[in-house]
Design a protein around this motif. Structure first.
Motif, PDB file in Angstrom:
ATOM      1  N   GLU A  21       0.835  -1.212   0.000  1.00 35.29           N
ATOM      2  CA  GLU A  21       0.000   0.000   0.000  1.00 35.29           C
ATOM      3  C   GLU A  21       0.870   1.263   0.000  1.00 35.29           C
ATOM      4  O   GLU A  21       0.430   2.323  -0.422  1.00 35.29           O
ATOM      5  CB  GLU A  21      -0.937   0.019   1.203  1.00 35.29           C
ATOM      6  N   CYS A  22       2.080   1.169   0.527  1.00 38.52           N
ATOM      7  CA  CYS A  22       3.067   2.249   0.418  1.00 38.52           C
ATOM      8  C   CYS A  22       4.429   1.652   0.724  1.00 38.52           C
ATOM      9  O   CYS A  22       4.742   1.361   1.872  1.00 38.52           O
ATOM     10  CB  CYS A  22       2.778   3.402   1.382  1.00 38.52           C
ATOM     11  N   PHE A  23       5.234   1.474  -0.335  1.00 37.89           N
ATOM     12  CA  PHE A  23       6.519   0.813  -0.073  1.00 37.89           C
ATOM     13  C   PHE A  23       7.490   1.748   0.634  1.00 37.89           C
ATOM     14  O   PHE A  23       8.465   1.291   1.244  1.00 37.89           O
ATOM     15  CB  PHE A  23       7.104   0.212  -1.362  1.00 37.89           C
ATOM     16  N   ILE A  24       7.228   3.057   0.598  1.00 41.57           N
ATOM     17  CA  ILE A  24       8.079   3.988   1.364  1.00 41.57           C
ATOM     18  C   ILE A  24       7.875   3.732   2.867  1.00 41.57           C
ATOM     19  O   ILE A  24       8.830   3.752   3.638  1.00 41.57           O
ATOM     20  CB  ILE A  24       7.777   5.462   1.006  1.00 41.57           C
ATOM     21  N   CYS A  25       6.623   3.455   3.275  1.00 46.46           N
ATOM     22  CA  CYS A  25       6.360   3.066   4.670  1.00 46.46           C
ATOM     23  C   CYS A  25       7.209   1.849   5.045  1.00 46.46           C
ATOM     24  O   CYS A  25       7.826   1.820   6.103  1.00 46.46           O
ATOM     25  CB  CYS A  25       4.889   2.717   4.873  1.00 46.46           C
ATOM     26  N   ASP A  26       7.236   0.841   4.159  1.00 49.94           N
ATOM     27  CA  ASP A  26       8.011  -0.376   4.445  1.00 49.94           C
ATOM     28  C   ASP A  26       9.492  -0.040   4.601  1.00 49.94           C
ATOM     29  O   ASP A  26      10.151  -0.485   5.537  1.00 49.94           O
ATOM     30  CB  ASP A  26       7.856  -1.406   3.309  1.00 49.94           C
ATOM     31  N   PHE A 158       0.851   5.254  -2.749  1.00 45.79           N
ATOM     32  CA  PHE A 158       1.578   5.587  -1.524  1.00 45.79           C
ATOM     33  C   PHE A 158       0.594   6.086  -0.468  1.00 45.79           C
ATOM     34  O   PHE A 158      -0.528   6.493  -0.791  1.00 45.79           O
ATOM     35  CB  PHE A 158       2.597   6.697  -1.819  1.00 45.79           C
ATOM     36  N   CYS A 159       1.056   6.107   0.791  1.00 49.34           N
ATOM     37  CA  CYS A 159       0.234   6.769   1.808  1.00 49.34           C
ATOM     38  C   CYS A 159       0.264   8.277   1.538  1.00 49.34           C
ATOM     39  O   CYS A 159       1.159   8.771   0.836  1.00 49.34           O
ATOM     40  CB  CYS A 159       0.773   6.453   3.210  1.00 49.34           C
ATOM     41  N   LEU A 160      -0.694   8.996   2.085  1.00 52.10           N
ATOM     42  CA  LEU A 160      -0.769  10.440   1.817  1.00 52.10           C
ATOM     43  C   LEU A 160       0.417  11.186   2.418  1.00 52.10           C
ATOM     44  O   LEU A 160       0.899  12.158   1.854  1.00 52.10           O
ATOM     45  CB  LEU A 160      -2.089  11.013   2.350  1.00 52.10           C
ATOM     46  N   HIS A 161       0.881  10.706   3.570  1.00 50.85           N
ATOM     47  CA  HIS A 161       2.035  11.329   4.221  1.00 50.85           C
ATOM     48  C   HIS A 161       3.256  11.291   3.290  1.00 50.85           C
ATOM     49  O   HIS A 161       3.937  12.301   3.113  1.00 50.85           O
ATOM     50  CB  HIS A 161       2.317  10.593   5.537  1.00 50.85           C
ATOM     51  N   HIS A 162       3.513  10.149   2.681  1.00 45.77           N
ATOM     52  CA  HIS A 162       4.677  10.042   1.797  1.00 45.77           C
ATOM     53  C   HIS A 162       4.415  10.611   0.409  1.00 45.77           C
ATOM     54  O   HIS A 162       5.334  11.064  -0.256  1.00 45.77           O
ATOM     55  CB  HIS A 162       5.156   8.588   1.744  1.00 45.77           C
ATOM     56  N   MET A 163       3.154  10.599  -0.017  1.00 44.01           N
ATOM     57  CA  MET A 163       2.817  11.230  -1.310  1.00 44.01           C
ATOM     58  C   MET A 163       3.263  12.693  -1.306  1.00 44.01           C
ATOM     59  O   MET A 163       3.822  13.187  -2.273  1.00 44.01           O
ATOM     60  CB  MET A 163       1.309  11.152  -1.560  1.00 44.01           C
ATOM     61  N   ILE A 232      -2.195   8.050   7.162  1.00 44.29           N
ATOM     62  CA  ILE A 232      -1.169   8.657   8.035  1.00 44.29           C
ATOM     63  C   ILE A 232       0.245   8.113   7.828  1.00 44.29           C
ATOM     64  O   ILE A 232       1.207   8.736   8.263  1.00 44.29           O
ATOM     65  CB  ILE A 232      -1.542   8.521   9.536  1.00 44.29           C
ATOM     66  N   GLY A 233       0.390   6.973   7.176  1.00 39.96           N
ATOM     67  CA  GLY A 233       1.720   6.415   6.952  1.00 39.96           C
ATOM     68  C   GLY A 233       2.295   5.716   8.171  1.00 39.96           C
ATOM     69  O   GLY A 233       1.813   5.873   9.276  1.00 39.96           O
ATOM     70  N   LYS A 234       3.347   4.920   7.908  1.00 39.13           N
ATOM     71  CA  LYS A 234       4.057   4.211   8.978  1.00 39.13           C
ATOM     72  C   LYS A 234       5.534   4.593   8.898  1.00 39.13           C
ATOM     73  O   LYS A 234       5.999   5.042   7.857  1.00 39.13           O
ATOM     74  CB  LYS A 234       3.977   2.700   8.747  1.00 39.13           C
TER      75      LYS A 234
HETATM   76 ZN   LIG Z   1       3.991   5.738   3.382  1.00 35.41          ZN
END
Ligand SMILES: [Zn+2]
Ligand SMILES: [Zn+2]
Length: 239
Positions: A21-26, A158-163, A232-234
């Motif tokens: 769902e957001c690889f930047i979170c990972d 991506f999550c909105l935080h990282h977008m 919110i992102g992780k």
């Molecule tokens: Zn993210």
């Protein structure tokens, strides 16, 4: 255009193909784990690290993660001088508290000393450096490589935080014409995926109604978790 950040081609290519769902979170959760390990590993004995820990320190959230992560010996070494420096900084407050005069002024002094001690964070700083590189590499590859562009468009976004950070970095990674094209492509990708998640939430809510209890979940059993973290992102930096 000169490349301002070191490219992270391999993790970004792996990530965009991971159907996350957001690889930047990972990647940021990984970065956090790496940094916790770093500060509790052999670097504790490095004088340069000790100086930085004593001057910059960690935010309260990362300090809690460090002490909870099961390395009592390293943590004791890391924290011994940190506590000593903190005590030096608040020595004046204790003197004032013992012979109280203007307690509002004493309180303001204590507040300033403690917040100054918690302001910086070596882990947040190092995570932020990685975040910049990852989020720069995405629009950079999008501008260079048509194959990447195809995979990007098929990804879950991506999550909105990282977008927000990816859009910010695209201003440094692309020329102004490509910035606009990238912005359109990112908006399209994100809106499609937010629609999907919103649909999953509706499905979940319907599924909890008694008349729908026997229907299949259709992969929506964790819709509320995905919806929250899509927003919110992780693995966020705190400072
Ligand atoms: Zn993210
Ligand atoms: Zn931190």
């Amino acid at each position: 255009m000169a490349i301002k950040y070191q490219l992270e081609t391999i993790p970004v290519w792996d990530g965009i193909q991971s159907s996350s769902e957001c690889f930047i979170c990972d990647l940021m959760q990984e970065a956090q784990a790496d940094n916790l390990r770093f500060f509790l590993g052999s670097s504790v004995m490095n004088p340069e690290t000790r100086v930085k820990v004593n001057s910059t320190g960690f935010c309260p959230e990362h300090t809690a993660m460090l002490v909870e992560s099961g390395h009592p010996n390293s943590m004791a070494v890391l924290w011994e001088t940190h506590l000593e420096r903190t005590r030096e900084r608040i020595a004046k407050t204790f003197k004032e508290m013992e012979k109280p005069g203007n307690l509002k002024k004493t309180l303001a002094g204590l507040d300033a000393a403690l917040s100054e001690r918690e302001q910086g964070c070596l882990i947040c700083q190092r995570m932020k450096d990685r975040l910049d590189r990852y989020c720069f590499t995405i629009p950079y590859l999008w501008g260079q490589d048509l194959e990447f562009r195809k995979v990007f468009e098929k990804s879950k976004g991506f999550c909105l935080h990282h977008m927000e950070h990816i859009l910010r970095m695209s201003l440094e990674a692309l020329d102004s014409k490509k910035q606009k094209e990238f912005s359109q492509s990112l908006a399209d990708l994100q809106m499609r995926n937010l629609d999907r998640i919103a649909g999953d939430l509706v499905y979940m809510i319907e599924h909890y109604k008694s008349e729908n209890r026997d229907k299949p979940w259709n992969g929506c059993e964790d819709a509320q978790v995905r919806a929250v973290y899509k927003e919110i992102g992780k693995g966020r930096t705190i400072r």
